[in-house]
Design a protein around this motif. Structure first.
Motif, mmCIF file in Angstrom:
data_model
loop_
_atom_site.group_PDB
_atom_site.id
_atom_site.type_symbol
_atom_site.label_atom_id
_atom_site.label_comp_id
_atom_site.label_asym_id
_atom_site.label_seq_id
_atom_site.Cartn_x
_atom_site.Cartn_y
_atom_site.Cartn_z
ATOM 1 N N SER A 69 -42.284 45.108 -5.693
ATOM 2 C CA SER A 69 -43.436 44.563 -4.980
ATOM 3 C C SER A 69 -43.121 43.205 -4.334
ATOM 4 O O SER A 69 -43.564 42.922 -3.219
ATOM 5 C CB SER A 69 -44.598 44.415 -5.962
ATOM 6 O OG SER A 69 -45.727 43.946 -5.307
ATOM 7 N N GLY A 73 -43.502 42.547 -0.521
ATOM 8 C CA GLY A 73 -44.444 41.515 -0.089
ATOM 9 C C GLY A 73 -43.799 40.513 0.854
ATOM 10 O O GLY A 73 -44.346 40.188 1.902
ATOM 11 N N GLY A 279 -51.804 47.674 -5.907
ATOM 12 C CA GLY A 279 -52.080 46.991 -4.639
ATOM 13 C C GLY A 279 -50.757 46.535 -4.071
ATOM 14 O O GLY A 279 -50.147 45.597 -4.577
ATOM 15 N N ASN A 282 -48.676 43.042 -3.971
ATOM 16 C CA ASN A 282 -49.306 42.098 -4.893
ATOM 17 C C ASN A 282 -48.581 42.206 -6.234
ATOM 18 O O ASN A 282 -48.665 43.223 -6.922
ATOM 19 C CB ASN A 282 -50.792 42.487 -5.028
ATOM 20 C CG ASN A 282 -51.550 41.589 -5.987
ATOM 21 O OD1 ASN A 282 -50.977 41.063 -6.940
ATOM 22 N ND2 ASN A 282 -52.819 41.410 -5.727
ATOM 23 N N GLY A 285 -50.622 42.918 -9.214
ATOM 24 C CA GLY A 285 -51.079 44.301 -9.129
ATOM 25 C C GLY A 285 -50.002 45.239 -9.650
ATOM 26 O O GLY A 285 -50.285 46.172 -10.409
ATOM 27 N N ASN A 326 -56.999 50.074 -1.454
ATOM 28 C CA ASN A 326 -55.976 49.028 -1.447
ATOM 29 C C ASN A 326 -55.365 48.810 -2.819
ATOM 30 O O ASN A 326 -54.698 47.810 -3.063
ATOM 31 C CB ASN A 326 -56.569 47.719 -0.932
ATOM 32 C CG ASN A 326 -56.995 47.827 0.507
ATOM 33 O OD1 ASN A 326 -56.177 48.078 1.382
ATOM 34 N ND2 ASN A 326 -58.284 47.721 0.759
ATOM 35 N N GLY A 330 -55.468 45.054 -5.096
ATOM 36 C CA GLY A 330 -55.338 44.802 -3.663
ATOM 37 C C GLY A 330 -56.722 44.626 -3.062
ATOM 38 O O GLY A 330 -57.714 45.054 -3.617
ATOM 39 N N ARG A 331 -56.759 43.954 -1.941
ATOM 40 C CA ARG A 331 -58.018 43.851 -1.207
ATOM 41 C C ARG A 331 -57.672 43.939 0.262
ATOM 42 O O ARG A 331 -56.513 43.748 0.626
ATOM 43 C CB ARG A 331 -58.738 42.542 -1.520
ATOM 44 C CG ARG A 331 -57.862 41.334 -1.315
ATOM 45 C CD ARG A 331 -58.594 40.081 -1.706
ATOM 46 N NE ARG A 331 -57.678 38.961 -1.729
ATOM 47 C CZ ARG A 331 -57.964 37.796 -2.266
ATOM 48 N NH1 ARG A 331 -59.113 37.599 -2.837
ATOM 49 N NH2 ARG A 331 -57.092 36.818 -2.233
ATOM 50 N N SER B 102 -53.885 33.921 1.918
ATOM 51 C CA SER B 102 -54.087 34.175 0.491
ATOM 52 C C SER B 102 -53.877 32.919 -0.354
ATOM 53 O O SER B 102 -54.166 32.915 -1.545
ATOM 54 C CB SER B 102 -53.180 35.312 0.014
ATOM 55 O OG SER B 102 -51.848 34.879 -0.012
#
Lengths: 335, 250
Positions: A69, A73, A279, A282, A285, A326, A330-331, B102
């Motif tokens: 991740s 990311g 997510g 993240n 996440g 998500n 996640g969002r 973020s």
């Protein structure tokens, strides 16, 4: 909306959002109760034992997924070679432990460091030059697939294709309250893995490097003009992802008791699932997704044959995404 | 025009003969010379596609010039990476996506405090939040939840953290509500008063030129006019071609 919130009079949108949050909490609580009841129906002891097994599996899932991740990311790179980085770490530890006779702790450390070095070398030799040439996402994806084969076959070339074992005492177990038992090796896996995850989560949340990684994940070119040495942060991201993959590799092979050159690649699908479940991009996440997937797969063995646990994991992934597209943490991207 | 701005090597920031573009053989900038003196507020105006934003990208190192160079206090900047250029004393606020959504407001500011000690960074951030009270109360909110105007304030404060000698602003008032447009210009004047040189690219040309010591008009990657702010505002050709006729009293 912000102005309304500041004045203390919630806007209709705020009220709706609060209602949705409350509803979600109730659904989550109801779900937790239902799962607990279902598990208890098979006997508390069986359920507790499956939970312990789930914790072990979830720990190395989470370790592997967090690294995957982080790289996604920061670099938007789907790294198909990540599973084979686990394999690499495990075999280096195996070499040090079984062939050279090192105790397991320094051997693990050796595996972790070697995998971190491998990841950093891939950044310097492949990814950085490819970025400089503005290679497209598809080309990069193909390179990760190719790299996966190179690592796997390289391991096989040196170590052979036969299953091998770390020199570990797999016979002793620690008795827990309620007549439960956890193998010494499993306990070691959980303690080491959760400790490493806690350290990583803390670093990401509060450390300067963690914040810089999040900044790069948000907007790479803004990070550059904000004065961040992005090359340094990207290299650090690879070092981290590699170290976590190496640790996940050693821990999972220790827990499974056996390793073959294919085991990392076989885990990769679960690691992707954990990453997406939490997510994508993240890291927290991925951590949550990895643990949840581990529990779900082990709990499922109480109801269906263990052969199907991978399928169960993916059913849960799909159901989760239907409700939360998500992922768990996640969002919709803040823009 | 001030004498020193044209005198070789004496300007704070100097862009000399810059040719640059994003794809081979297409020059967005076709030989641009501009200069900014210490403590000056300089505005670059011009129609869309004139190369205004590209000029700022060249200065901050996001785009390497094919020909020509950029100097800060006589030292070459082109060929350096953006983070090195920032550490030499250039601050840059892009037009769009100029915050880390973020990260909290405070964390956004921290991102430009790479070269300062933790205590110094904390002191500097507190100071800047005082200068930008509009965002001080949102300091622990993710910047992605802020309004466009608030984000612009965060971006400006972030660029000021390393105490740059020259601040580059790309269309700082674009897309903002009237109250924030006013606030942005007020902040630009305040920043300049602290001794920071400001180079601003602005669509709101009249407003910006009225505040500026000097201005440049770019068109198709070339400098067409230069002069003091008031002089450009009174230049018939500039007004006719680039600023548009005044509508009523506006």
């Amino acid at each position: 909306m912000l102005n309304a919130a500041r004045r203390g009079t919630p806007s209709p949108a705020d009220t709706r959002a609060a209602a949705v949050r409350a509803a979600r909490r109730w659904i989550a609580a109801a779900l937790a109760v239902a799962v607990a009841a279902l598990l208890a129906s098979r006997g508390v002891e069986t359920a507790a034992q499956a939970t312990i097994n789930g914790l072990v599996t979830g720990t190395y899932f989470a370790l592997g997924a967090v690294g995957l991740s982080l790289v996604f990311g920061v670099l938007r790179l789907v790294n198909f070679a990540h599973g084979d980085m686990l394999t690499f770490g495990a075999y280096v530890a195996l070499l040090l432990n079984a062939a050279l006779g090192w105790p397991i702790v320094p051997a693990t450390l050796g595996g972790v460091l070697a995998t971190a070095a491998l990841a950093a070398a891939s950044e310097l030799a492949i990814w950085r030059p490819m970025r400089a040439r503005r290679a497209g996402g598809f080309q990069l994806l193909l390179i990760t697939v190719g790299l996966a084969f190179v690592i796997r076959n390289g391991v096989q070339l040196v170590a052979g294709a036969d299953p091998l074992q770390l020199r570990l005492d797999v016979t002793t177990a620690v008795a827990l309250p309620g007549g439960l038992r956890i193998g010494t090796v499993e306990l070691w896996v959980v303690v080491t893995g959760l400790g490493a995850l806690l350290a990583v989560a803390t670093l990401l949340r509060y450390g300067r490097l963690g914040k810089e990684m999040r900044a790069l994940a948000d907007n790479l070119s803004l990070a550059e003009v904000a004065g961040i040495d992005t090359g340094r942060v990207i290299l650090a991201t690879w070092l981290f992802a590699g170290a976590l993959a190496g640790l996940a590799g050693v821990l999972s092979s220790a827990a499974a008791g056996i390793l073959t050159p294919n085991f990392g690649f076989q885990l990769l699908l679960s690691l992707f699932a954990a990453t997406i479940l939490g997510g994508i991009g993240n890291a927290y996440g991925a951590l949550a997704g990895g643990l949840l997937l581990g529990f779900a797969e082990e709990w499922s063995t109480m109801f269906v044959d263990a052969r199907w646990k991978l399928a169960v994991g993916f059913v849960i992934l799909i159901l989760t995404l239907l409700v939360r597209p998500n992922g768990l943490l996640g969002r919709p991207a803040l823009k | 025009m001030t004498a020193s701005a044209t005198g070789a090597g004496t300007a704070m920031l100097e862009v000399a003969g810059v040719v640059a573009g994003y794809v081979p053989d297409v020059d967005v900038l076709a030989g641009v010379d501009i200069a900014v003196d210490r403590g000056e507020l300089v505005t670059v105006v011009g129609p869309n596609g004139a190369g205004k934003s590209t000029l700022l990208k060249v200065i901050v190192g996001l785009l390497r010039p094919r020909v020509g160079g950029v100097r800060l206090r006589g030292r070459r900047l082109d060929r350096l990476a953006p983070h090195e250029i920032v550490s030499r004393g250039i601050g840059y606020v892009p037009q769009l996506e100029n915050v880390f959504p973020s990260l909290t407001v405070e964390e956004n500011l921290e991102m430009s405090a790479a070269r300062t000690s933790r205590d110094e960074a904390r002191r500097r951030i507190a100071e800047l939040l005082e200068l930008f009270p509009a965002i001080a109360r949102a300091r622990r909110r993710p910047a992605g939840l802020l309004s466009g105007g608030e984000r612009q304030m965060v971006a400006m404060a972030r660029a000021l953290v390393p105490q740059p000698e020259v601040l580059l602003l790309d269309e700082p008032s674009a897309g903002l509500g009237p109250e924030y447009v006013e606030l942005v210009f007020q902040k630009i004047v305040e920043i300049r008063r602290t001794g920071v040189s400001v180079l601003v690219v602005e669509q709101n040309a009249r407003r910006a030129l009225a505040l500026s010591d000097r201005g440049y008009v770019l068109e198709l990657g070339r400098k067409r006019f230069e002069g003091t702010g008031p002089a450009l505002l009174e230049n018939e050709t500039v007004v006719e071609l680039y600023l548009g006729r005044r509508q009523g009293g506006g």
